[in-house]
Design a protein around this motif. Structure first.
Motif, PDB file in Angstrom:
ATOM      1  N   GLY A 175       0.937  -1.144  -0.147  1.00  0.00           N
ATOM      2  CA  GLY A 175       0.060   0.020  -0.094  1.00  0.00           C
ATOM      3  C   GLY A 175       0.750   1.270  -0.116  1.00  0.00           C
ATOM      4  N   ARG A 176       2.041   1.100  -0.016  1.00  0.00           N
ATOM      5  CA  ARG A 176       3.229   2.259   0.022  1.00  0.00           C
ATOM      6  C   ARG A 176       2.838   3.097   1.094  1.00  0.00           C
ATOM      7  N   LYS A 177       2.546   2.590   2.291  1.00  0.00           N
ATOM      8  CA  LYS A 177       2.548   3.497   3.605  1.00  0.00           C
ATOM      9  C   LYS A 177       3.971   4.232   3.819  1.00  0.00           C
ATOM     10  N   PRO A 178       3.767   5.539   4.090  1.00  0.00           N
ATOM     11  CA  PRO A 178       5.027   6.213   4.418  1.00  0.00           C
ATOM     12  C   PRO A 178       5.636   6.003   5.777  1.00  0.00           C
ATOM     13  N   TYR A 179       6.794   5.701   5.783  1.00  0.00           N
ATOM     14  CA  TYR A 179       7.682   6.082   7.063  1.00  0.00           C
ATOM     15  C   TYR A 179       8.650   6.897   6.814  1.00  0.00           C
ATOM     16  N   VAL A 180       9.465   7.557   8.008  1.00  0.00           N
ATOM     17  CA  VAL A 180      10.134   8.476   7.863  1.00  0.00           C
ATOM     18  C   VAL A 180      11.449   8.216   8.724  1.00  0.00           C
ATOM     19  N   LEU A 181      12.557   8.174   8.062  1.00  0.00           N
ATOM     20  CA  LEU A 181      13.736   7.825   9.035  1.00  0.00           C
ATOM     21  C   LEU A 181      14.869   9.092   8.925  1.00  0.00           C
ATOM     22  N   HIS A 182      15.176   9.593  10.179  1.00  0.00           N
ATOM     23  CA  HIS A 182      16.287  10.624  10.285  1.00  0.00           C
ATOM     24  C   HIS A 182      17.579   9.859  10.365  1.00  0.00           C
ATOM     25  N   ALA A 183      18.455  10.577   9.985  1.00  0.00           N
ATOM     26  CA  ALA A 183      19.871   9.956  10.065  1.00  0.00           C
ATOM     27  C   ALA A 183      21.033  11.292   9.770  1.00  0.00           C
ATOM     28  N   GLU A 184      22.107  11.006  10.330  1.00  0.00           N
ATOM     29  CA  GLU A 184      23.382  11.788   9.642  1.00  0.00           C
ATOM     30  C   GLU A 184      24.021  11.060   8.517  1.00  0.00           C
ATOM     31  N   TYR A 185      24.409  11.636   7.462  1.00  0.00           N
ATOM     32  CA  TYR A 185      24.974  11.012   6.419  1.00  0.00           C
ATOM     33  C   TYR A 185      26.309  11.754   5.778  1.00  0.00           C
ATOM     34  N   TYR A 186      27.224  10.957   5.602  1.00  0.00           N
ATOM     35  CA  TYR A 186      28.657  11.417   5.022  1.00  0.00           C
ATOM     36  C   TYR A 186      28.875  10.739   3.905  1.00  0.00           C
ATOM     37  N   ASN A 187      29.346  10.955   2.737  1.00  0.00           N
ATOM     38  CA  ASN A 187      29.877  10.475   1.592  1.00  0.00           C
ATOM     39  C   ASN A 187      31.350  11.063   0.880  1.00  0.00           C
ATOM     40  N   PHE A 188      31.995  10.096   0.826  1.00  0.00           N
ATOM     41  CA  PHE A 188      33.112  10.688  -0.003  1.00  0.00           C
ATOM     42  C   PHE A 188      33.365   9.852  -1.000  1.00  0.00           C
ATOM     43  N   ARG A 189      33.361  10.251  -2.350  1.00  0.00           N
ATOM     44  CA  ARG A 189      33.663   9.368  -3.441  1.00  0.00           C
ATOM     45  C   ARG A 189      34.762   9.844  -4.568  1.00  0.00           C
ATOM     46  N   GLU A 190      35.607   9.081  -4.949  1.00  0.00           N
ATOM     47  CA  GLU A 190      36.463   9.880  -6.057  1.00  0.00           C
ATOM     48  C   GLU A 190      36.975   8.655  -7.068  1.00  0.00           C
ATOM     49  N   LYS A 191      36.573   9.167  -8.373  1.00  0.00           N
ATOM     50  CA  LYS A 191      37.113   8.139  -9.338  1.00  0.00           C
ATOM     51  C   LYS A 191      38.175   8.701 -10.393  1.00  0.00           C
ATOM     52  N   ILE A 192      39.105   8.257 -10.674  1.00  0.00           N
ATOM     53  CA  ILE A 192      40.132   8.742 -11.603  1.00  0.00           C
ATOM     54  C   ILE A 192      39.985   7.765 -12.961  1.00  0.00           C
ATOM     55  N   TYR A 193      39.905   8.482 -14.382  1.00  0.00           N
ATOM     56  CA  TYR A 193      39.626   7.819 -15.499  1.00  0.00           C
ATOM     57  C   TYR A 193      40.797   8.234 -16.396  1.00  0.00           C
TER      58      TYR A 193
END
Length: 432
Positions: A175-193
């Motif tokens: 039924g696609r009942k909505p939930y809500v999640l709180h969080a801290e988020y940190y991301n580091f991404r690096e690609k070299i081509y």
């Protein structure tokens, strides 16, 4: 003393020109007839009109139009945005574009940064770049994110009810009942081509994704939720986790512009290997694919474009944290699946396609339009396989040319999907 009425009229002439589509700044130096007879000039950005031209026409009507190649390639604007995932957003954003070196075949390098806050309590900072060195010998792609997030959650899979236990039914959330999640988020991404053949690149990199203080603040009784059920099932800590891995990619690109392509293709296929020795909570192998194709429908008006996008992510073995599962809006720049909130559908394996028609509305290309449709499918490991169920979305929108030197647009879209999902989406640069 100058006639105040004449001065007033001069300031309104460019606005009237804008409304009828006349490239006012250019028209001061060239006639309309010359535009009709010189297709090279007509197709160039000289005939286009952006926000900078509008401001100059209103506040500096006597200033000559600037060569777009010599204009500042940096766009700094208040970052007003809205979509159903984040609510209303305010902040500041900068997008820059520059071609490095003098090799005419070098692709434009793009960088962007933003700091913002939303009405749903999200605080978000990011810095990303896509840099091509002279001659395209190297391509560096990366991002840095620090955020306080508020994540809507609608369960696992594509919306089809599981046939197993009560926990499986809650996890599939038909039924696609909505939930809500709180969080801290940190991301580091690096690609070299490294370019190994013209337009063909081989690359490698790393990605670190960390989430802390994850909680469903409305779930004070600790009742079963899709997030809790999934985390317990696959052995992830409910409060925090890390998803850290190695990246190996193959990229091929012939796009004429990274912000708003008129022609060419872009292909990126990669393998992600999450490793516990890098601090990842679980090991996993994941394959991702990104394919984009652009067809310009007119040589005299190349802004008439059919654009196609396919994005997929497929878990081969291991386990991914619930909030890192591929799904709606989980592409690199969170732009897929207009019509639904981010991660509205998700699963270990996910497949998405979109077709968009882009067209100019005013003759000076200041205002353009788009119409688009998309479709997505996912598995859930609960009985529904990939390609078994599909969910559509679609909509239309307007584009305002912010910086013609970098082809940067302000995008205003209204999109809708199933389950009553719909919303207004506002952002800078094209979705793909």
């Amino acid at each position: 003393m100058p006639d105040s009425n004449i001065s007033f009229k001069n300031k309104w002439i460019p606005i009237l020109a804008l409304l009828v589509g006349m490239p006012w700044g250019y028209a001061q130096a060239q006639t309309i007839d010359s535009l009709r007879t010189d297709p090279i000039k007509r197709d160039s950005s000289y005939t286009q009109y952006d926000i900078g031209d509008l401001f100059n026409s209103i506040f500096h009507p006597k200033r000559k139009s600037t060569n777009p190649a010599k204009k500042s390639a940096v766009t700094i604007i208040p970052n007003f945005a809205y979509n159903p995932s984040i609510g209303a957003q305010i902040g500041i954003k900068a997008v820059a574009g520059k071609i490095l070196g003098k090799d005419p075949h070098t692709l434009m390098s793009i960088a962007a940064t933003s700091a913002s806050i939303t009405t749903k309590g999200i605080i978000y900072f990011y810095l990303n770049h896509n840099v091509y060195t002279p001659g395209n010998k190297w391509n560096l792609q990366g991002s840095l994110v620090a955020a306080k997030t508020v994540l809507p959650d609608f369960g696992l899979g594509i919306g089809k009810a599981a046939t197993g236990s009560e926990a499986d039914m809650i996890l599939s959330n038909p039924g696609r009942k909505p939930y809500v999640l709180h969080a801290e988020y940190y991301n580091f991404r690096e690609k070299i081509y490294k370019q190994v053949q013209p337009n063909l690149f081989l690359g490698a990199g790393v990605s670190f994704e960390i989430r802390r203080k994850i909680e469903d603040r409305a779930n004070t009784s600790n009742a079963l939720t899709p997030y809790n059920i999934y985390s317990d099932k696959y052995g992830f800590n409910r409060d925090h986790y890390q998803s850290n891995g190695l990246l190996f990619n193959l990229q091929y690109t012939t796009r004429d512009n990274q912000n708003r392509a008129y022609k060419g293709i872009y292909v990126d296929a990669g393998i992600r290997l999450n490793q516990t020795w890098m601090g990842s909570s679980k090991s996993a192998m994941q394959i991702t694919t990104d394919f984009r194709k652009y067809w310009s429908l007119s040589s005299s008006n190349p802004e008439h474009v059919i654009a196609f996008w396919n994005w997929g992510s497929y878990l081969i073995n291991g386990a991914l944290p619930y909030l890192e599962l591929p799904g709606t809006g989980r592409d690199t720049y969170f732009r897929s699946g207009r019509g639904y909130t981010v991660t509205y559908f998700k699963g270990p394996q996910y497949f998405y396609s979109e077709l968009e028609y882009r067209f100019p509305i005013t003759r000076n290309k200041f205002i353009s339009g788009v119409a688009f449709g998309n479709i997505q499918t996912a598995n859930d490991d609960l009985g529904t396989a990939l390609f078994q169920e599909w969910q559509p979305g679609g909509g239309a929108g307007l584009r305002v040319l912010f910086n013609k030197a970098t082809r940067t647009n302000l995008c205003l879209d209204y999109a809708f999907g199933k389950y009553g999902s719909k919303g207004f989406f506002l952002g800078l640069t094209e979705a793909f």
